[in-house]
Write an enzyme that holds these catalytic residues in place. Sequence first.
Site, PDB file in Angstrom:
ATOM      1  N   GLN A   1      48.197  68.795  72.598  1.00  0.00           N
ATOM      2  CA  GLN A   1      49.546  69.430  71.931  1.00  0.00           C
ATOM      3  C   GLN A   1      49.499  70.930  72.142  1.00  0.00           C
ATOM      4  O   GLN A   1      50.620  71.430  72.492  1.00  0.00           O
ATOM      5  CB  GLN A   1      49.407  69.039  70.563  1.00  0.00           C
TER       6      GLN A   1
ATOM      7  N   ARG B   1      44.783  61.854  58.801  1.00  0.00           N
ATOM      8  CA  ARG B   1      44.391  60.640  58.828  1.00  0.00           C
ATOM      9  C   ARG B   1      43.211  60.031  58.260  1.00  0.00           C
ATOM     10  O   ARG B   1      42.929  58.868  58.275  1.00  0.00           O
ATOM     11  CB  ARG B   1      44.535  60.180  60.198  1.00  0.00           C
TER      12      ARG B   1
ATOM     13  N   GLY C   1      46.156  73.932  66.090  1.00  0.00           N
ATOM     14  CA  GLY C   1      44.876  73.739  66.079  1.00  0.00           C
ATOM     15  C   GLY C   1      44.173  73.231  67.375  1.00  0.00           C
ATOM     16  O   GLY C   1      45.089  72.441  68.047  1.00  0.00           O
ATOM     17  N   GLU C   2      43.053  73.536  67.793  1.00  0.00           N
ATOM     18  CA  GLU C   2      42.504  73.078  68.937  1.00  0.00           C
ATOM     19  C   GLU C   2      41.915  71.738  68.996  1.00  0.00           C
ATOM     20  O   GLU C   2      41.959  70.944  69.873  1.00  0.00           O
ATOM     21  CB  GLU C   2      41.251  73.912  69.527  1.00  0.00           C
TER      22      GLU C   2
ATOM     23  N   ASP D   1      44.010  69.258  68.346  1.00  0.00           N
ATOM     24  CA  ASP D   1      44.775  68.546  69.153  1.00  0.00           C
ATOM     25  C   ASP D   1      45.217  69.388  70.343  1.00  0.00           C
ATOM     26  O   ASP D   1      46.228  70.189  70.462  1.00  0.00           O
ATOM     27  CB  ASP D   1      46.244  68.598  68.301  1.00  0.00           C
TER      28      ASP D   1
ATOM     29  N   GLY E   1      41.357  72.184  57.382  1.00  0.00           N
ATOM     30  CA  GLY E   1      41.658  72.557  58.904  1.00  0.00           C
ATOM     31  C   GLY E   1      42.944  73.327  58.998  1.00  0.00           C
ATOM     32  O   GLY E   1      43.253  74.318  59.513  1.00  0.00           O
ATOM     33  N   HIS E   2      44.085  72.700  58.209  1.00  0.00           N
ATOM     34  CA  HIS E   2      45.346  73.626  58.173  1.00  0.00           C
ATOM     35  C   HIS E   2      45.089  74.819  57.477  1.00  0.00           C
ATOM     36  O   HIS E   2      45.587  76.147  57.897  1.00  0.00           O
ATOM     37  CB  HIS E   2      46.289  72.664  57.048  1.00  0.00           C
TER      38      HIS E   2
HETATM   39  P1  AMP Z   1      49.333  68.116  61.368  1.00  0.00           P
HETATM   40  O1  AMP Z   1      49.538  68.509  60.210  1.00  0.00           O
HETATM   41  O2  AMP Z   1      48.120  67.246  61.743  1.00  0.00           O
HETATM   42  O3  AMP Z   1      50.339  68.080  62.218  1.00  0.00           O
HETATM   43  O4  AMP Z   1      48.344  69.428  61.983  1.00  0.00           O
HETATM   44  C1  AMP Z   1      49.249  70.913  62.004  1.00  0.00           C
HETATM   45  C2  AMP Z   1      48.158  71.607  62.560  1.00  0.00           C
HETATM   46  O5  AMP Z   1      46.961  71.944  62.002  1.00  0.00           O
HETATM   47  C3  AMP Z   1      48.338  71.416  64.119  1.00  0.00           C
HETATM   48  O6  AMP Z   1      48.353  72.617  65.055  1.00  0.00           O
HETATM   49  C4  AMP Z   1      46.838  70.877  64.057  1.00  0.00           C
HETATM   50  O7  AMP Z   1      46.319  71.026  65.412  1.00  0.00           O
HETATM   51  C5  AMP Z   1      46.179  71.618  63.073  1.00  0.00           C
HETATM   52  N1  AMP Z   1      44.884  70.822  62.816  1.00  0.00           N
HETATM   53  C6  AMP Z   1      44.734  69.596  62.246  1.00  0.00           C
HETATM   54  N2  AMP Z   1      43.527  69.392  61.916  1.00  0.00           N
HETATM   55  C7  AMP Z   1      42.823  70.408  62.262  1.00  0.00           C
HETATM   56  C8  AMP Z   1      41.287  70.764  62.316  1.00  0.00           C
HETATM   57  N3  AMP Z   1      40.449  69.718  61.780  1.00  0.00           N
HETATM   58  N4  AMP Z   1      41.076  72.067  62.563  1.00  0.00           N
HETATM   59  C9  AMP Z   1      41.799  72.980  62.963  1.00  0.00           C
HETATM   60  N5  AMP Z   1      43.143  72.836  63.228  1.00  0.00           N
HETATM   61  C10 AMP Z   1      43.753  71.578  62.684  1.00  0.00           C
END
Ligand code: AMP
Length: 280
Positions: A155, A189, A149-150, A152, A36-37
Amino acid sequence: MIVISKKTEVHTVLDKKRQSGSAIGFVPTMGALHDGHLSLIREAMRATDELLVSIFVNPTQFNSSADLDKYPRQLENDLLLLKSAAPHAMVFAPEVEEMYPPKEVRKAYDLGELDAVMEGARRPGHFQGVAAIVDKLFQLSGPCKAFFGEKDFQQLAIIRHMAAQYHPNVDVYGVPTRRESDGLAMSSRNMLLTPVFRAEAPVIYQSMLRFARNVRQEGIETCLKEFVASVEKNGLLKVEYAEVARNKDLKPVKEFEDDTRFFTAVFAGDVRLIDNVSLS
Ligand code: AMP
């Protein structure tokens, strides 16, 4: 790839890049990187010339120290992954004191009413913490294009709102949710799930898709009941909330309308999973 831990160094490096005419792409993360990242990173590399990725587990957005302590941290692994996915990236991985100097007075951010619902209602102060770190990071990265990312979605809406007010030189882009092959939304998570909960978790997205298929005909109330029953049927998962809200202002709706989304948070043991899907 270069790894930076000081804010001043980020300024220096980015100023130099900008002077030579490069457009900066920025992807903020809390690490424990997954595909995702990487989809945000790929999008940023397509749309800009130089990429900044931040890796920082932001303490102010956690509601409990237990949740903060158990959040996965694997910087070495993340750097290896980035080296192959984005060999020319600049990685900013600061210590907590670098982002939150002792005795700093915390700002209060106007987030409209976007933080009054869903995640904001269940996690008091969470989005103020998100706004605090994103404000600090945008001060470093802007002018730039920033990718979120959508997954969140709330957010993302709050960051768009915040950027429009405080950082007009940052263009915010949303990137669709990446899922595992069984439909579970990718998340750092997920690695905290025991095998039993991991095997059960795909029922969340399956039930979301059923909701999206049926809601026009059967209505929100009936479909919400079906959703909860289906997710909780094996007694393992617990729905914290499930609701439909407008894309544009996140206002909840009781009767189906276009341009809305289904949002949910589900507990798998003590791991809280969130997801959303468009109903358009
Ligand atoms: P985090 O490390 O969880 O704070 O996420 C960092 C960025 O990655 C945020 O903009 C999230 O929305 C995005 N993100 C997390 N998981 C996904 C996913 N499965 N698909 C797309 N973007 C994601």
